[in-house]
Scaffold this active site. Structure first.
Site, PDB file in Angstrom:
ATOM      1  N   ILE A  99      91.618  20.305  48.590  1.00 20.28           N
ATOM      2  CA  ILE A  99      90.953  20.491  47.296  1.00 20.28           C
ATOM      3  C   ILE A  99      89.742  19.558  47.343  1.00 20.28           C
ATOM      4  O   ILE A  99      89.850  18.416  47.768  1.00 20.28           O
ATOM      5  CB  ILE A  99      91.913  20.153  46.122  1.00 20.28           C
ATOM      6  CG1 ILE A  99      91.230  20.358  44.758  1.00 20.28           C
ATOM      7  CG2 ILE A  99      92.465  18.738  46.197  1.00 20.28           C
ATOM      8  CD1 ILE A  99      92.198  20.184  43.558  1.00 20.28           C
ATOM      9  N   SER A 100      88.586  20.066  46.923  1.00 18.50           N
ATOM     10  CA  SER A 100      87.361  19.278  47.011  1.00 18.50           C
ATOM     11  C   SER A 100      87.395  18.094  46.043  1.00 18.50           C
ATOM     12  O   SER A 100      88.097  18.111  45.039  1.00 18.50           O
ATOM     13  CB  SER A 100      86.145  20.142  46.698  1.00 18.50           C
ATOM     14  OG  SER A 100      86.181  21.331  47.441  1.00 18.50           O
TER      15      SER A 100
END
Ligand code: SAH
Length: 256
Positions: A99-100
């Site tokens: 997940i960024s």
């Protein structure tokens, strides 16, 4: 995969007002009665702190501030990582993907929106390449009229669907496929955002971009490092700008 914290919650959206609101809280707050149960997490308070930090680092667009405040990031990560959900860090989401970082999500969406207003201050249709866990798609759902988000890994596509189910976001459309080909059925897009970096911006993306639209994507430069790239389309003209360096997972072709 361990169980994620489950509690009924909805994101605010014009089409679907939240079920319950607490009057003492900011308008974006959606009450989740069992939020953080078992995790000692008051998610709105930690999220507000996260957004304050992002604002101190330069996040200014009120639409993005509101969206980052509204989306419960801890619901998109494994329960073992919940306590890190509001730190400015990328986290594993399985199948070797991440997940960024919140700051990168906010920065890219701010770039996507920059200088653009559509209906109700929202951008029109947006294509996201690399759904991952679905977090960024949820944030995008707050600032765009429609979000088409495509993922090439079946396991993550399914997980994102599960993660997003309780939020009931009617304007998010999850697609399983190779995002390098874009998604012609949803075109033209006011914006295209990629969460994975390749050597070039695929022609399908520029073809499917609306006139006046913008692509924000990580791209591998000649020196082998990734940088954030903006491509703007004005008539037949494509203009590319290279911004700061970033670290994204690679853009891969085909499905798996
Ligand atoms: N936006 C995501 C970030 C996920 S990481 C989030 O909020 O969690 C990037 C994702 O891009 C990975 O899940 C990876 O599988 C996916 N990806 C890489 N190449 C792709 C392609 N050609 N088409 C679609 N998805 C791709």
């Amino acid at each position: 995969m361990t169980r994620r914290p489950g509690f009924p919650a909805r994101l605010p959206s014009a089409a679907q007002p939240p079920v319950r609101r607490a009057s003492a809280l900011p308008p974006a707050r959606v009450v989740a009665p069992t939020a953080g149960a078992g995790h000692g997490l008051d998610s709105q308070a930690v999220r507000t702190r996260m957004v304050q930090k992002l604002a101190a680092q330069g996040l200014a667009d009120p639409r993005v501030v509101a969206a980052m405040n509204a989306v419960e990031r801890h619901r998109f990560v494994d329960s073992a990582l919940v306590n890190q959900a509001y730190e400015d860090t990328s986290l594993p989401i399985g199948l070797g993907q991440t997940i960024s970082k919140p700051s990168v999500v906010a920065r890219m969406i701010e770039l996507l929106l920059a200088g653009r207003t559509g209906k109700d201050g929202r951008l029109g249709r947006v294509l996201e390449v690399g759904t991952g866990c679905g977090y960024q798609a949820a944030v995008l759902s707050q600032v765009a009229t429609e979000v088409y988000s495509i993922e090439r890994l079946r396991g993550l596509h399914d997980r994102a669907r599960e993660n997003l189910r309780t939020f009931r976001l009617p304007n998010v459309h999850l697609l399983f496929g190779d995002g390098m080909a874009g998604f012609a059925q949803g075109a033209p897009y006011a914006g295209i955002i990629a969460a994975a970096g390749g050597d070039a911006v695929p022609a399908a993306w520029t073809d499917q971009l609306a006139d006046g639209g913008r692509i924000v994507a990580p791209m591998v430069m000649a020196n082998g490092q990734q940088a954030l790239v903006i491509v703007e389309k004005n008539g037949a003209r494509l203009q590319q700008s290279v911004l700061e360096s970033v670290h994204f997972v690679p853009l891969k072709s085909g499905i798996a």
